[in-house]
Design an enzyme around this catalytic site. Structure first.
Site, PDB file in Angstrom:
ATOM      1  N   CYS A 110       0.819  -1.229   0.000  1.00 15.96           N
ATOM      2  CA  CYS A 110       0.000   0.000   0.000  1.00 15.96           C
ATOM      3  C   CYS A 110       0.848   1.273   0.000  1.00 15.96           C
ATOM      4  CB  CYS A 110      -0.922   0.013   1.206  1.00 15.96           C
ATOM      5  SG  CYS A 110      -1.977  -1.426   1.279  1.00 15.96           S
ATOM      6  N   HIS A 244      -3.643   7.044   3.063  1.00 14.33           N
ATOM      7  CA  HIS A 244      -3.992   5.751   2.463  1.00 14.33           C
ATOM      8  C   HIS A 244      -5.366   5.339   3.000  1.00 14.33           C
ATOM      9  CE1 HIS A 244      -4.099   1.721   1.166  1.00 14.33           C
ATOM     10  NE2 HIS A 244      -3.780   1.183   2.329  1.00 14.33           N
ATOM     11  N   ASN A 274     -10.124  -0.435   0.088  1.00 15.71           N
ATOM     12  CA  ASN A 274      -8.666  -0.310   0.105  1.00 15.71           C
ATOM     13  C   ASN A 274      -8.117  -0.791  -1.241  1.00 15.71           C
ATOM     14  OD1 ASN A 274      -5.926  -0.578   0.477  1.00 15.71           O
ATOM     15  ND2 ASN A 274      -6.068  -1.630   2.455  1.00 15.71           N
TER      16      ASN A 274
HETATM   17  N1  ACO Z   1     -18.509  -9.390   8.819  1.00 17.09           N
HETATM   18  C1  ACO Z   1     -18.991  -9.692  10.021  1.00 17.09           C
HETATM   19  N2  ACO Z   1     -18.222 -10.040  11.067  1.00 17.09           N
HETATM   20  C2  ACO Z   1     -16.888 -10.058  10.867  1.00 17.09           C
HETATM   21  C3  ACO Z   1     -16.312  -9.735   9.627  1.00 17.09           C
HETATM   22  C4  ACO Z   1     -17.174  -9.388   8.582  1.00 17.09           C
HETATM   23  N3  ACO Z   1     -16.733  -9.054   7.356  1.00 17.09           N
HETATM   24  N4  ACO Z   1     -14.964  -9.840   9.741  1.00 17.09           N
HETATM   25  C5  ACO Z   1     -14.697 -10.201  11.013  1.00 17.09           C
HETATM   26  N5  ACO Z   1     -15.871 -10.341  11.685  1.00 17.09           N
HETATM   27  C6  ACO Z   1     -16.059 -10.709  13.079  1.00 17.09           C
HETATM   28  C7  ACO Z   1     -14.938 -11.544  13.626  1.00 17.09           C
HETATM   29  O1  ACO Z   1     -15.171 -12.913  13.350  1.00 17.09           O
HETATM   30  C8  ACO Z   1     -15.033 -11.263  15.109  1.00 17.09           C
HETATM   31  O2  ACO Z   1     -16.073 -12.041  15.657  1.00 17.09           O
HETATM   32  P1  ACO Z   1     -15.934 -12.653  17.155  1.00 17.09           P
HETATM   33  O3  ACO Z   1     -15.829 -11.465  18.056  1.00 17.09           O
HETATM   34  O4  ACO Z   1     -17.188 -13.432  17.295  1.00 17.09           O
HETATM   35  O5  ACO Z   1     -14.679 -13.459  17.102  1.00 17.09           O
HETATM   36  C9  ACO Z   1     -15.507  -9.794  15.154  1.00 17.09           C
HETATM   37  O6  ACO Z   1     -16.071  -9.528  13.866  1.00 17.09           O
HETATM   38  C10 ACO Z   1     -14.413  -8.808  15.448  1.00 17.09           C
HETATM   39  O7  ACO Z   1     -13.322  -9.076  14.575  1.00 17.09           O
HETATM   40  P2  ACO Z   1     -12.003  -8.232  14.663  1.00 17.09           P
HETATM   41  O8  ACO Z   1     -10.970  -8.792  13.750  1.00 17.09           O
HETATM   42  O9  ACO Z   1     -11.640  -8.054  16.113  1.00 17.09           O
HETATM   43  O10 ACO Z   1     -12.503  -6.822  14.089  1.00 17.09           O
HETATM   44  P3  ACO Z   1     -11.741  -5.441  14.120  1.00 17.09           P
HETATM   45  O11 ACO Z   1     -12.594  -4.454  14.839  1.00 17.09           O
HETATM   46  O12 ACO Z   1     -10.318  -5.570  14.552  1.00 17.09           O
HETATM   47  O13 ACO Z   1     -11.743  -5.019  12.596  1.00 17.09           O
HETATM   48  C11 ACO Z   1     -10.366  -4.968  10.612  1.00 17.09           C
HETATM   49  C12 ACO Z   1     -11.085  -5.848  11.647  1.00 17.09           C
HETATM   50  C13 ACO Z   1     -11.414  -4.134   9.898  1.00 17.09           C
HETATM   51  C14 ACO Z   1      -9.649  -5.866   9.622  1.00 17.09           C
HETATM   52  C15 ACO Z   1      -9.358  -4.046  11.327  1.00 17.09           C
HETATM   53  O14 ACO Z   1      -8.575  -4.797  12.229  1.00 17.09           O
HETATM   54  C16 ACO Z   1      -8.462  -3.308  10.361  1.00 17.09           C
HETATM   55  O15 ACO Z   1      -8.891  -2.439   9.638  1.00 17.09           O
HETATM   56  N6  ACO Z   1      -7.136  -3.594  10.357  1.00 17.09           N
HETATM   57  C17 ACO Z   1      -6.218  -2.927   9.482  1.00 17.09           C
HETATM   58  C18 ACO Z   1      -6.235  -3.545   8.121  1.00 17.09           C
HETATM   59  C19 ACO Z   1      -5.397  -2.683   7.176  1.00 17.09           C
HETATM   60  O16 ACO Z   1      -5.243  -1.505   7.354  1.00 17.09           O
HETATM   61  N7  ACO Z   1      -4.834  -3.258   6.145  1.00 17.09           N
HETATM   62  C20 ACO Z   1      -4.038  -2.385   5.283  1.00 17.09           C
HETATM   63  C21 ACO Z   1      -2.912  -3.048   4.773  1.00 17.09           C
HETATM   64  S1  ACO Z   1      -3.365  -3.954   3.381  1.00 17.09           S
HETATM   65  C22 ACO Z   1      -2.005  -4.071   2.356  1.00 17.09           C
HETATM   66  O17 ACO Z   1      -0.956  -3.602   2.628  1.00 17.09           O
HETATM   67  C23 ACO Z   1      -2.172  -4.814   1.062  1.00 17.09           C
END
Ligand code: ACO
Length: 319
Positions: A110, A244, A274
């Site tokens: 990214c 980003h 993204n």
């Molecule tokens: N729909 C519904 N529920 C979901 C989904 C979904 N799409 N995805 C995860 N959940 C659930 C999980 O199973 C979990 O359930 P549980 O509590 O029963 O176990 C719950 O939601 C919470 O999951 P978390 O992973 O804790 O959710 P979080 O609030 O951390 O959000 C996210 C996840 C959006 C991925 C966040 O961590 C994030 O944005 N991280 C950064 C990602 C990023 O910036 N990537 C950029 C780099 S990419 C690159 O370089 C190519």
């Protein structure tokens, strides 16, 4: 001698896929995706290739810059994976534009657009180039696992481009890497050598979302502070921030930690998700075409991603 941006372009696949569309075949909901990430829809390739929209973005930027392909001295493409491992995406773009200059790819996930700007600056500093085309293009829909709801909902496909010319637009730039395969990785396709032990590797993007989130917030704040200080400016003197577009909550957390007024940050994550390296140049092109950029404005660009990589720069808009 540094560079200024004299033209921008962007392009993406035709299909706009909403969260509700995805909810039909993945166990997720519009409510979860939009509140956790800020994403409402994204463009996903159907019959387009990453080269197709990379070329369209490049043509838009060249037209916006009043530059012909044969005037280019260099093409740099930022991409995690082009249409082919070889030729590079930059060589495919060069051929389809009808340009004749050197061309190469940079993979910094990214942060690729920032890394490409940094590399381009060297060409201007050495007097090697008077026109450089930077294209960032990604087809993330081919890299994620569509059975993994925690990652497939986050990404989109698209391309952004900029034409650079000698000038004093770039005020500062910093790029960083903290090499690690833990937080985010995408394995290469394995060959079929009968002499090699098969590796147990998922071919899809694997991500520790919380780990990337933590890195992202700290890298974004650190890199913006560093680039702004190196430019000899205060945070209040930044007119617009182009971050980003990975997660609106990452941007909101950084807003609280920095001293740049919230209304100066620009986002379009709601419509594109993204798009990895392409996200900043797509946003830049939208602002340029909407007439939001005026000569003299100080723009701060900041990115983070797989690698782990990050970077930021300050650019005085001169167009
Ligand atoms: N729909 C519904 N529920 C979901 C989904 C979904 N799409 N995805 C995860 N959940 C659930 C999980 O199973 C979990 O359930 P549980 O509590 O029963 O176990 C719950 O939601 C919470 O999951 P978390 O992973 O804790 O959710 P979080 O609030 O951390 O959000 C996210 C996840 C959006 C991925 C966040 O961590 C994030 O944005 N991280 C950064 C990602 C990023 O910036 N990537 C950029 C780099 S990419 C690159 O370089 C190519």
């Amino acid at each position: 001698m540094s560079f200024q941006i004299i033209g921008t372009g962007s392009a993406y696949p035709a299909a706009s896929i909403t969260n509700d569309d995805i909810s039909k075949f993945v166990d997720t909901s519009d409510e979860w995706i939009s509140t956790r990430t800020g994403i409402r829809s994204r463009r996903l390739a159907w019959d387009e290739t990453v080269s197709d929209y990379a070329v369209h973005a490049a043509q838009g930027a060249l037209e916006n810059a009043g530059t012909k392909p044969e005037e280019l001295d260099l093409i740099i493409c930022a991409t995690a994976r082009g249409e082919f491992l070889t030729p590079s995406l930059a060589c495919v773009v060069q051929s389809r534009l009808g340009a004749g200059c050197p061309a190469f790819d940079i993979n910094a996930a990214c942060s690729g657009f920032l890394y490409a700007l940094d590399a381009a600056e060297g060409w201007f500093a050495r007097g090697r180039a008077s026109r450089v085309l930077v294209v960032a293009a990604e087809q993330m829909s081919e890299l994620v696992n569509w059975n993994d709801r925690s990652t497939c909902v986050l990404f989109g496909d698209g391309a952004g481009a900029a034409v650079l010319a000698p000038g004093e637009g770039l005020q500062s730039i910093c790029i960083h890497a903290k090499g690690s395969t833990e937080e985010l990785r995408i394995a290469c396709a394995q060959g079929n050598s009968p002499f090699a032990k098969p590796r147990e590797n998922s071919p899809f993007l694997q991500m520790d979302g919380k780990g990337v989130y933590k890195f992202a917030v700290s890298a974004m704040c650190h890199d913006l502070e560093q680039a702004i200080e190196q430019a000899g400016l205060s945070q209040e003197e930044i007119d617009l921030v182009l971050p980003h577009q990975a997660n609106i909550r990452i941007i909101e957390t950084a807003i609280h930690r920095l001293n740049i007024p919230a209304e100066r940050y620009r986002t379009n994550i709601d419509r594109y998700g993204n798009t990895s390296a392409a996200s900043i140049p797509i946003l830049l092109d939208e602002l340029n075409r909407a007439g939001e950029l005026r000569p003299g404005m100080m723009l701060a660009l900041t990115a983070f991603g797989g690698g782990l990589t990050s970077g930021a720069c300050v650019i005085r808009w001169t167009k």
